[in-house]
Scaffold this active site. Structure first.
Site, short mmCIF file in Angstrom:
data_model
loop_
_atom_site.label_atom_id
_atom_site.label_comp_id
_atom_site.label_asym_id
_atom_site.label_seq_id
_atom_site.Cartn_x
_atom_site.Cartn_y
_atom_site.Cartn_z
N ARG A 81 0.85 -0.91 0.05
CA ARG A 81 0.14 -0.10 0.17
C ARG A 81 0.86 1.26 -0.07
O ARG A 81 1.84 1.30 0.97
CB ARG A 81 -0.96 0.15 1.32
CG ARG A 81 -1.87 1.37 1.19
CD ARG A 81 -2.72 1.42 2.46
NE ARG A 81 -3.17 2.72 2.41
CZ ARG A 81 -3.16 3.52 3.53
NH1 ARG A 81 -2.85 2.96 4.67
NH2 ARG A 81 -3.86 4.68 3.29
N HIS A 127 -3.08 11.26 0.39
CA HIS A 127 -2.73 10.65 1.78
C HIS A 127 -2.07 12.08 2.23
O HIS A 127 -1.08 12.07 2.51
CB HIS A 127 -1.71 9.74 2.07
CG HIS A 127 -1.57 8.99 3.20
ND1 HIS A 127 -1.66 7.63 3.23
CD2 HIS A 127 -1.04 9.61 4.43
CE1 HIS A 127 -1.20 7.64 4.76
NE2 HIS A 127 -1.09 8.71 5.37
N GLU A 174 -7.79 8.49 6.08
CA GLU A 174 -8.15 9.05 7.32
C GLU A 174 -8.87 10.46 7.15
O GLU A 174 -8.02 11.48 7.71
CB GLU A 174 -6.85 9.16 8.39
CG GLU A 174 -6.42 7.67 8.46
CD GLU A 174 -5.32 7.42 9.49
OE1 GLU A 174 -4.86 8.77 9.89
OE2 GLU A 174 -4.89 6.55 9.78
N ASN A 313 -8.05 1.70 9.32
CA ASN A 313 -6.80 1.97 10.09
C ASN A 313 -6.94 1.95 11.44
O ASN A 313 -7.80 2.77 11.97
CB ASN A 313 -6.22 3.18 9.55
CG ASN A 313 -5.79 3.49 8.22
OD1 ASN A 313 -5.58 2.29 7.32
ND2 ASN A 313 -5.43 4.51 7.69
N TYR A 315 -5.07 1.57 15.68
CA TYR A 315 -3.75 1.29 16.44
C TYR A 315 -3.94 1.29 17.92
O TYR A 315 -3.01 0.39 18.48
CB TYR A 315 -2.86 2.70 16.18
CG TYR A 315 -2.10 3.19 14.88
CD1 TYR A 315 -3.05 3.74 14.07
CD2 TYR A 315 -1.10 2.71 14.80
CE1 TYR A 315 -2.44 3.66 12.60
CE2 TYR A 315 -0.51 2.86 13.37
CZ TYR A 315 -1.22 3.41 12.39
OH TYR A 315 -0.60 3.65 11.19
N GLU A 379 -3.97 -0.15 7.89
CA GLU A 379 -3.07 0.36 8.81
C GLU A 379 -3.12 -0.33 10.11
O GLU A 379 -4.21 -0.31 10.68
CB GLU A 379 -2.77 1.89 9.03
CG GLU A 379 -2.36 2.55 7.79
CD GLU A 379 -1.98 4.23 7.96
OE1 GLU A 379 -1.97 4.70 9.00
OE2 GLU A 379 -2.35 4.97 6.89
C1 PNW Z 1 -1.85 7.68 10.51
N1 PNW Z 1 -3.74 10.27 16.11
O1 PNW Z 1 -1.95 8.85 11.19
C2 PNW Z 1 -1.45 7.90 9.07
O2 PNW Z 1 -2.43 7.44 8.10
C3 PNW Z 1 -0.12 7.50 8.87
O3 PNW Z 1 0.21 8.68 7.74
C4 PNW Z 1 0.84 7.74 10.12
O4 PNW Z 1 2.13 7.83 9.80
C5 PNW Z 1 0.26 7.09 10.99
O5 PNW Z 1 -1.23 6.80 11.33
C6 PNW Z 1 1.01 6.79 12.29
O6 PNW Z 1 0.80 8.02 13.16
C7 PNW Z 1 -2.37 8.96 12.38
O7 PNW Z 1 -3.40 11.20 16.72
C8 PNW Z 1 -2.07 10.30 13.05
O8 PNW Z 1 -4.63 9.52 16.94
C9 PNW Z 1 -2.48 10.42 14.25
C10 PNW Z 1 -3.24 9.70 14.89
C11 PNW Z 1 -3.79 8.37 14.23
C12 PNW Z 1 -3.20 8.24 13.20
#
Ligand code: PNW
Length: 489
Positions: A81, A127, A174, A313, A315, A379
């Site tokens: 990706r 992006h 996002e 995506n 985390y 992601e």
């Molecule tokens: C994503 N938050 O961004 C993006 O899609 C990527 O480009 C980035 O590098 C990756 O996650 C890691 O950060 C985010 O503050 C940035 O919750 C900030 C947040 C979540 C996702």
């Protein structure tokens, strides 16, 4: 003891790979006629990135693309990706502005190289790197009527140039981040906010909601175009990818149970409810009132059903408590500290991330039940605390990241095989350490360590671990109990 051994493999055709984005890896900002993007200038303003650095070099992937594809192939990926830089394709961005053949040629060659190695390209059109001139001319995403036309033309140029070979498209990455971080908190380009210490102009109470609305509409127009003019011959899939973390009630009080749903409404429902269900979340209207824009009936018809799949995506997981005053989180308080004082999981380098794999599985189930479409995980990843300050030999033994991926891949397999969730891809973020937006190069998300002095790449333990998961995941039934674990020794 072992009564039976059943392979618990990933489904056939499952897209296993890694993710990146153009601005975060390419560098070469002036090469081959590229125009400036909003991140070029923003990153150079004092205080906008933690190390004061921007995208001038990044991981130099614009030059090192052959080496990168070799490395990807060595990781056993089936797919990759990446995103296309709008400013390389149409340097000034607009619908009447010239197309840059050199930009098209670069991505075309890159796509051919991937395909020749058996790697399926999974392409993001936007992006976050908006051509600067669209920001200057009419305020970028604030101007719905202009941006919809310019974005749709950009998408068209990409479908025409690459659609014979690209069968997986993401219109946007996002939109929550685009709107809230770019126009609310003002920490991402274009950095607009009501906070006058951050930004000379901007209105955080109205602009994010306008921007989100424009992004949805631009996405929907590009999808309509693809479905009408390209899909019949190119036969690809097109969708959007949304960020969103699992929301767990802080405790089982009714107000905190509601708070968790409210958090999901503002983070995910804002985009997913219109696109998959055809309406904005009622709770958002309740909170935002007239500040929440609406679509016309014709626009709603375009928006509803405008994604072939759910692009996810994710985390982390947030514990949610009612009574917060952060509107961008639906007036919900987030914490990682449980009522008993313990932490939810291992803390990452960035404050917003702790490792909690059960949340990943819960989110997959929630999204599948609510939106009822195949899910592409586009992601998922972890930044090890202090990694940037370690010697390379130590940084590449990224145990916290291996633990993170042990958890999420086990959760992924559980969701697929035990819960019946239809998951079609898994793209850890990220293939390489890279430009981590406002964190600059200090936060590392890669499964590959990049030495920014030499640009040499060093596979971390997590890359090797993920290669093994992709290859074989055994599942044992011991005395009637099913035990599964990814094999990585
Ligand atoms: C994503 N938050 O961004 C993006 O899609 C990527 O480009 C980035 O590098 C990756 O996650 C890691 O950060 C985010 O503050 C940035 O919750 C900030 C947040 C979540 C996702």
């Amino acid at each position: 003891m072992a009564v039976a051994t059943i392979d618990k493999k990933l489904p056939k055709d499952f897209l296993w790979g890694f993710a990146t984005a153009a601005f975060q890896i390419e560098g070469s900002m002036a090469a081959d006629g590229r125009g400036p993007s909003i991140w070029d200038g923003f990153a150079k303003l004092p205080g906008k990135t933690q190390d004061g650095k921007g995208g001038e070099v990044a991981t130099d992937s614009y030059n090192r693309w052959r080496e990168d594809v070799d490395l990807l192939a060595s990781y056993g990926v089936k797919s990759y990706r990446f995103s296309i830089s709008w400013s390389r394709i149409i340097p000034l961005g607009g619908r009447d502005d010239p197309i840059n053949p050199a930009g098209i040629a670069w991505y075309s060659r890159f796509i051919d190289e991937l395909l020749s190695r058996g790697i399926t390209p999974f392409v993001t059109l936007y992006h976050w790197d908006l051509p600067q001139s669209l920001q200057d001319r009419y305020g970028g995403w604030l101007n719905k009527d202009e941006i919809v036309q310019d974005y749709t033309r950009y998408a068209k140029v990409c479908f025409e140039a690459f659609g014979d070979r690209v069968k997986h498209w993401l219109t946007m990455n996002e939109p929550w981040c685009v709107a809230i971080l770019g126009y609310g908190r003002g920490v991402f380009a274009p950095g607009r906010s009501s906070d006058r210490e951050r930004s000379p102009e901007g209105d955080s109470s109205t602009e994010p909601w306008i921007v989100g609305h424009s992004v949805i509409l631009a996405h929907a127009h590009a999808v309509k175009l693809y479905r009408e003019e390209f899909k019949p011959t190119q036969k690809g899939l097109v969708g959007i990818t949304l960020n969103g973390d699992w929301a767990m009630p802080y405790d089982d009080s009714p107000e905190n149970m509601d708070a968790a749903q409210h958090a999901l409404d503002f983070a995910i429902g804002w985009y997913a409810d219109p696109i998959y269900l055809g309406h904005y979340p009622p709770y958002m209207r309740e909170v935002l009132g007239a500040r929440m824009p609406d679509f016309t009936p014709e626009e709603w018809a375009l928006v509803k059903g405008s994604s072939d799949f759910y692009g996810m995506n994710t985390y982390t997981t947030n514990l949610c408590r009612a009574g917060g005053d952060d509107e961008f989180q639906g007036n919900v308080d987030y914490t990682f500290t449980r009522p008993d004082g313990t932490q939810l999981g291992t803390q990452a380098h960035c404050a917003w991330l702790q490792d909690y794999p059960d949340g990943f599985r819960s989110l997959l189930n929630y999204l599948y039940k609510r939106y009822k479409l195949p899910i592409y995980v586009t992601e998922n990843g972890f930044a090890v605390k202090g990694e940037n300050d370690m010697p390379i030999e130590q940084a590449i033994i990224d145990t916290d990241r291996v633990n993170y991926f042990t958890g999420t891949t086990t959760a992924l397999l559980g969701a697929i095989h035990e819960d019946g969730v239809d998951v079609r891809s898994y793209f850890p973020w990220s293939f390489l350490d890279n430009f981590e937006w406002a964190d600059g190069y200090l936060t590392r998300f890669g499964v590959t360590y990049v030495d920014y002095e030499t640009q040499k790449r060093y596979p971390k333990a997590s890359a090797k671990f993920l290669l093994k998961v992709r290859v074989f995941v055994p599942n044992f039934t011991i005395l009637g109990f099913s035990v599964s674990f990814p094999l990585y020794m």
